[in-house]
Design a protein around this motif. Structure first.
Motif, PDB file in Angstrom:
ATOM      1  N   MET A  82       0.192   3.343  -3.293  1.00 41.02           N
ATOM      2  CA  MET A  82       0.052   4.222  -2.139  1.00 41.02           C
ATOM      3  C   MET A  82      -1.289   3.892  -1.496  1.00 41.02           C
ATOM      4  N   TYR A  84      -3.769   4.363   2.184  1.00 31.20           N
ATOM      5  CA  TYR A  84      -3.968   4.971   3.496  1.00 31.20           C
ATOM      6  C   TYR A  84      -5.409   4.818   3.943  1.00 31.20           C
ATOM      7  N   PRO A 115       0.230   7.816   4.511  1.00 34.92           N
ATOM      8  CA  PRO A 115       0.219   6.716   3.549  1.00 34.92           C
ATOM      9  C   PRO A 115       1.406   5.775   3.719  1.00 34.92           C
ATOM     10  N   LEU A 117       3.741   3.157   1.240  1.00 31.48           N
ATOM     11  CA  LEU A 117       4.079   2.983  -0.170  1.00 31.48           C
ATOM     12  C   LEU A 117       4.686   1.607  -0.373  1.00 31.48           C
TER      13      LEU A 117
END
Length: 156
Positions: A82, A84, A115, A117
């Protein structure tokens, strides 16, 4: 036309200690966080946050810049990255926590993230295509997020 509500993808808790804070001559404050682990839970996604994480933040000119990478491992052993980045304007209350001669408080900050993934295993390919966003809050010892999947993109 009906209005669809985003679906909760997961609740995630990152167990963290306080940031190392470095103040530059230009007024910039850099913060480097150590994530010690954590967990995430949801109807279709649950597991552990691994302590293989990078969380960097910088405060300068009235805004916070974030760059975060978190490795998740699902209960069935699939790895998910993840990631961001974000730029957040500092609200007046947050500015009050950063006086020129003191350190930023480690709790009480609310923020939003979008975010991405990346999946390293079978069965979760849909995550890479999901349109997700999260709402988080920083505590003294953790960050907690509620992460949602946009209704337009929800997979069953």
């Amino acid at each position: 036309m009906t209005k669809e509500t985003p679906r909760l993808l997961m609740f995630i808790r990152l167990d963290m200690g306080p940031a190392q804070q470095l103040r530059g001559d230009n007024g910039e404050v850099r913060m480097i966080y150590r994530v010690n682990g954590g967990h995430f839970t949801g109807d279709r996604l649950s597991g552990q946050v691994l302590p293989v994480v990078g969380d960097w933040a910088s405060i300068k000119d009235g805004q916070v810049t974030m760059d975060v990478r978190v490795q998740l491992r699902t209960d069935d052993g699939v790895d998910v990255l993840m990631a961001y980045e974000g730029i957040l304007p500092m609200e007046d209350g947050m500015r009050d926590l950063l006086p020129p001669d003191a350190r930023l408080s480690q709790s009480g900050h609310h923020f939003r993230v979008t975010p991405s993934l990346e999946v390293r295993g079978a069965g979760y390919e849909w995550l890479a295509k999901a349109k997700i966003f999260g709402v988080g809050i920083r505590f003294a010892d953790a960050i907690e997020y509620h992460v949602y999947e946009a209704a337009c993109c929800t997979q069953t």
